[in-house]
Design an enzyme around this catalytic site. Structure first.
Site, PDB file in Angstrom:
ATOM      1  N   LYS A  17     -10.443 -59.245  15.522  1.00  0.00           N
ATOM      2  CA  LYS A  17     -11.409 -58.698  14.569  1.00  0.00           C
ATOM      3  C   LYS A  17     -12.381 -59.814  14.218  1.00  0.00           C
ATOM      4  O   LYS A  17     -11.981 -60.874  13.749  1.00  0.00           O
ATOM      5  CB  LYS A  17     -10.678 -58.202  13.326  1.00  0.00           C
ATOM      6  CG  LYS A  17     -11.607 -57.636  12.270  1.00  0.00           C
ATOM      7  CD  LYS A  17     -10.823 -56.989  11.165  1.00  0.00           C
ATOM      8  CE  LYS A  17     -11.724 -56.511  10.054  1.00  0.00           C
ATOM      9  NZ  LYS A  17     -10.951 -55.972   8.938  1.00  0.00           N
ATOM     10  N   ARG A  24     -16.063 -63.636   5.477  1.00  0.00           N
ATOM     11  CA  ARG A  24     -14.648 -63.692   5.860  1.00  0.00           C
ATOM     12  C   ARG A  24     -14.424 -64.643   7.031  1.00  0.00           C
ATOM     13  O   ARG A  24     -13.493 -64.484   7.797  1.00  0.00           O
ATOM     14  CB  ARG A  24     -14.176 -62.296   6.274  1.00  0.00           C
ATOM     15  CG  ARG A  24     -14.403 -61.195   5.258  1.00  0.00           C
ATOM     16  CD  ARG A  24     -13.540 -59.989   5.592  1.00  0.00           C
ATOM     17  NE  ARG A  24     -13.936 -58.759   4.937  1.00  0.00           N
ATOM     18  CZ  ARG A  24     -13.798 -58.497   3.637  1.00  0.00           C
ATOM     19  NH1 ARG A  24     -13.288 -59.415   2.821  1.00  0.00           N
ATOM     20  NH2 ARG A  24     -14.161 -57.328   3.149  1.00  0.00           N
ATOM     21  N   LYS A  69     -12.279 -55.191  17.518  1.00  0.00           N
ATOM     22  CA  LYS A  69     -13.179 -54.630  16.521  1.00  0.00           C
ATOM     23  C   LYS A  69     -14.238 -55.633  16.129  1.00  0.00           C
ATOM     24  O   LYS A  69     -13.859 -56.783  15.889  1.00  0.00           O
ATOM     25  CB  LYS A  69     -12.321 -54.269  15.302  1.00  0.00           C
ATOM     26  CG  LYS A  69     -13.066 -53.749  14.112  1.00  0.00           C
ATOM     27  CD  LYS A  69     -12.099 -53.545  12.997  1.00  0.00           C
ATOM     28  CE  LYS A  69     -12.872 -53.093  11.788  1.00  0.00           C
ATOM     29  NZ  LYS A  69     -12.052 -52.999  10.634  1.00  0.00           N
TER      30      LYS A  69
HETATM   31  C1  PBG Z   1     -10.609 -54.380   6.101  1.00  0.00           C
HETATM   32  C2  PBG Z   1     -11.394 -53.520   7.004  1.00  0.00           C
HETATM   33  C3  PBG Z   1     -12.769 -53.560   7.237  1.00  0.00           C
HETATM   34  C4  PBG Z   1     -13.053 -52.556   8.144  1.00  0.00           C
HETATM   35  C5  PBG Z   1     -11.868 -51.912   8.437  1.00  0.00           C
HETATM   36  N1  PBG Z   1     -10.849 -52.548   7.740  1.00  0.00           N
HETATM   37  C6  PBG Z   1     -13.832 -54.361   6.599  1.00  0.00           C
HETATM   38  C7  PBG Z   1     -13.937 -55.810   6.710  1.00  0.00           C
HETATM   39  O1  PBG Z   1     -13.143 -56.500   7.347  1.00  0.00           O
HETATM   40  O2  PBG Z   1     -14.882 -56.308   6.107  1.00  0.00           O
HETATM   41  C8  PBG Z   1     -14.409 -52.228   8.682  1.00  0.00           C
HETATM   42  C9  PBG Z   1     -14.564 -50.888   9.250  1.00  0.00           C
HETATM   43  C10 PBG Z   1     -15.969 -50.490   9.493  1.00  0.00           C
HETATM   44  O3  PBG Z   1     -16.914 -51.299   9.329  1.00  0.00           O
HETATM   45  O4  PBG Z   1     -16.168 -49.332   9.867  1.00  0.00           O
HETATM   46  N2  PBG Z   1      -9.806 -53.607   5.232  1.00  0.00           N
END
Ligand code: PBG
Length: 327
Positions: free
Chosen positions: A199, A220, A251
């Site tokens: 991610k 983050r 992701k």
């Molecule tokens: C964290 C999480 C995020 C997304 C899914 N789970 C946000 C992040 O890490 O800032 C993003 C999903 C999206 O942008 O559609 N709980």
């Protein structure tokens, strides 16, 4: 010999031929619909940057979930949106059995049983008053190991509430092993871990932060992966599989198809990819300007994500696609 004697176009000549030789399938069962449920909402609230996506009330969630399952989607991924007053430094509302996410899960589990695969986002960022995915140490940095303890309790609470899949999305080191141990110790040996493995610290999450009313200031980058790095994703994948991940995820999707391909080439477990909020919002915005055709673009991007190696795709279009494909 007439030239050209190699004519690849032969295989493109009619819809029936193209259908016969298509390598990649896109079916509703491969798609997971992410859904948001908001505490205190009495009706569905639109999310401005994600046209067609809403923060659900419990009742609108039940209806939309039943519709999506009836349309044939492969699963539902639930996110909770707490009331501002319930956020705190440790994200405790995310763990509480009567917190909005666990309530939503219980209700959907009761409504839908095993007719779908119910998934939960296992992360604190929606529930912390600082908006980070973990708890902070004295210097304000995200404390990896203290966060793991919260994730374990959160995953067990989600399993108790009927989640079949937990989705740790906070990119803490060791999160999969810790959650696996915790689930097993609580008797939840059948609960599946879908790990957000690779991610990235991505600008494509922008609209999601509106969707969940995130309190984040800053970024983050100390826990999500650097956009510049591909090889690191393979290391994360290897670790997650070793730690017991049942499904691993890349992701965002579209800007990371190279990473997805590399991970899919070596993964011994199914691979998911998340077409995130920014990917969705971009296409919606261009379509609203009549610059592109939304349906064609959604289907093309999703097919590309499948072609790059995703077995499962999380997409806000999951239920729409199910409808389009049956037209
Ligand atoms: C964290 C999480 C995020 C997304 C899914 N789970 C946000 C992040 O890490 O800032 C993003 C999903 C999206 O942008 O559609 N709980």
């Amino acid at each position: 010999m007439p030239f050209p004697y190699q004519r690849p176009r032969r295989l493109r000549a009619t819809p029936a031929i193209r259908r016969l030789v298509a390598e990649t399938t896109l079916a509703p069962r491969q798609l997971v619909l992410p859904m948001f449920v908001a505490d205190g909402a009495t009706e569905a609230r639109p999310i401005a940057s994600m046209p067609g996506v809403v923060q659900h009330s419990i009742e609108s969630l039940r209806r939309a979930a039943a519709d999506a399952v009836a349309a044939g989607v492969g699963g539902l991924m639930l996110f909770g949106v707490p009331e501002e007053k319930d956020k705190d430094a440790s994200g405790s509302a995310g763990l509480a059995p009567d917190g909005i996410l666990n309530r939503g899960l219980s209700i959907l589990a009761a409504d839908l049983g095993d007719s779908t695969v119910l998934m939960a986002d296992t992360c604190l960022d929606e529930f912390t008053d600082h908006g980070h995915c973990g708890v902070l140490d004295a210097s304000g940095r995200v404390d990896n190991d203290a966060t793991l303890a919260q994730y374990v309790d959160m995953a067990v609470a989600q399993a108790n509430s009927g989640a079949r899949v937990v989705g740790p999305s906070g990119m803490m080191d060791g999160q999969v092993a810790a959650i696996r141990d915790g689930l097993d110790a609580a008797g939840h040996t059948e609960v599946i871990i879908m790990a957000y493995t690779a991610k990235y610290a991505s600008a494509f999450f922008g609209p999601f932060r509106e969707a969940v009313g995130s309190s984040l200031r800053g970024d983050r980058r100390t826990y999500q992966q650097d956009v510049a790095n591909g090889r690191e994703a393979l290391r994360e994948a290897e670790l997650d599989v070793e730690e017991g991940a049942d499904i691993i995820m890349v992701k965002p999707a579209m800007a990371y198809l190279d990473v997805l391909r590399q991970v899919a080439d070596v993964s011994p477990v199914p691979v998911a990819a998340y077409q995130v909020s920014g990917e969705y919002a971009m296409i919606c915005a261009a379509a609203q300007n009549n610059w592109i055709d939304l349906q064609a673009m959604a289907l093309e991007t999703l097919t590309s994500i499948r072609r790059a190696g995703a077995d499962i795709v999380l997409t806000y279009w999951a239920a729409d696609v199910a409808g389009w494909l049956s037209d």
